[in-house]
Design an enzyme around this catalytic site. Sequence first.
Site, PDB file in Angstrom:
ATOM      1  N   ALA A  12       0.785  -1.375   0.072  1.00 34.66           N
ATOM      2  CA  ALA A  12      -0.116  -0.138  -0.027  1.00 34.66           C
ATOM      3  C   ALA A  12       0.627   1.255   0.133  1.00 34.66           C
ATOM      4  CB  ALA A  12      -0.981   0.014   1.258  1.00 34.66           C
ATOM      5  N   ARG A  92      10.051  -5.644 -11.643  1.00 33.18           N
ATOM      6  CA  ARG A  92      11.169  -6.032 -12.190  1.00 33.18           C
ATOM      7  C   ARG A  92      12.135  -4.768 -12.917  1.00 33.18           C
ATOM      8  NH1 ARG A  92       9.990  -7.908 -18.389  1.00 33.18           N
ATOM      9  NH2 ARG A  92       7.885  -6.599 -18.692  1.00 33.18           N
ATOM     10  N   ASN A 131       3.867  -9.286  -9.620  1.00 30.89           N
ATOM     11  CA  ASN A 131       4.190 -10.334 -10.727  1.00 30.89           C
ATOM     12  C   ASN A 131       5.260 -11.405 -10.082  1.00 30.89           C
ATOM     13  OD1 ASN A 131       3.062  -9.551 -13.262  1.00 30.89           O
ATOM     14  ND2 ASN A 131       4.704  -7.464 -13.204  1.00 30.89           N
ATOM     15  N   ASP A 159      -3.260  -5.447 -19.957  1.00 31.65           N
ATOM     16  CA  ASP A 159      -2.855  -5.839 -21.367  1.00 31.65           C
ATOM     17  C   ASP A 159      -4.155  -5.689 -22.447  1.00 31.65           C
ATOM     18  OD1 ASP A 159      -0.520  -6.821 -20.413  1.00 31.65           O
ATOM     19  OD2 ASP A 159      -1.875  -8.511 -19.222  1.00 31.65           O
ATOM     20  N   HIS A 187       0.218 -13.144 -18.107  1.00 31.06           N
ATOM     21  CA  HIS A 187       0.644 -11.916 -18.290  1.00 31.06           C
ATOM     22  C   HIS A 187       2.013 -11.895 -18.168  1.00 31.06           C
ATOM     23  CE1 HIS A 187       1.089  -7.541 -17.442  1.00 31.06           C
ATOM     24  NE2 HIS A 187       1.905  -7.721 -16.368  1.00 31.06           N
TER      25      HIS A 187
END
Length: 328
Positions: A12, A92, A131, A159, A187
């Site tokens: 958060a 990432r 992810n 997407d 994804h």
Amino acid sequence: MTSPIRVAVTGAAGSISYSLLFRIASGEMLGPDTPVILHLLEIPPAMSALEGVAMEIQDCAFPLLQDMVLTDEAKTGFDGAHIAILVGGKPRGPGMLRADLVEANGPIFTGQGRAINDFADDDIRVCVVGNPCNTNALIAMHNAPDVPNERFTAMTRLDENRAKSQLADKSGRPISAITNLGIWGNHSKTMYPDFFNTRIDGKPVTDVIDDTAWLKEEFISTVQGRGAAIIQARGSSSAASAANAAIDHVRDWFTPTPEGDWHAMAVPSTGAYGIEEGLIFSYPVRCDGEGNYEIVEGIELNDFAKAKIAETKEELLGEREIVKNLLG
Ligand code: NAD
Ligand code: LMR
């Protein structure tokens, strides 16, 4: 006014949440008649930053916001939650694949899955953003055996939105003209944005965009590579557009999908289209407005589509193999 909905958001104090929380509290996600209570979950080092975010939310004086719970304990974070948006985890950096995050982020979803199982409301709905989101949703789902599997979803709405924008741009038609945009699979760089079944002004895309080579190559690779392109350009991963997609994902889960249309959500496979049951796979889905969705059946897939779907399925099976020790 209905009774308040408890929305738990993890990570958060992070970038996505900074674009997400204010919109949830303003009513953009659940509508102008639904009060919300925000449960904000972070890790201990980020609690001070979270206090700052909460001060800003307070300073917006949102009429729909009834309360905020700030915590670094999963039990409190998910206690009584009706909706959980699992954002928390590392993003990432340049040159990485989303799957490279699985070792760092995967374990987060075992504990959070268990806490959802034990403390969330019986009606809980979960949207995983962190992810690799399909596989993280798989981990959470396996660690929440008392929660019906179909309540666990992962976000491929970004997407869908990206693909719609590309097609609108290429065709010169407005976004609202683009319907039936399905994202299939992971994804990741193998996702398949299915332009063959997408419509522009009700017509097949291939009737409107007379450039099949562009559709098969540049369009698909642009959508698949958009996250990496943003990281390359911005130095950090998409945040505001990801938050926007999370709002869309949850809002449309609770909104009847317009007749004949569909949206992209990664959901536990029912075995539809030959995908292993239980794999978290993005499909075209339709929602009934009550928090239920169904995978759209009977979509025609040509050999090109079947090959793309097989590739993304293989990737997801590979990710599942890597995390098998986290699957409870
Ligand atoms: P960020 O680093 O800005 O914020 C992540 C936050 O998560 C941090 O504040 C961190 O303290 C917190 N966190 C870490 N572990 C936690 C835990 N166990 N419990 C609660 N909070 C925890 O990252 P961001 O830009 O907000 O991105 C978050 C995630 O979303 C990343 O994994 C990113 O790759 C992913 N993402 C997914 C999509 C998608 O389309 N599915 C799009 C964009 C980003
Ligand atoms: C995205 O699609 O923008 C996110 O998944 C972030 C990333 O790592 O690409």
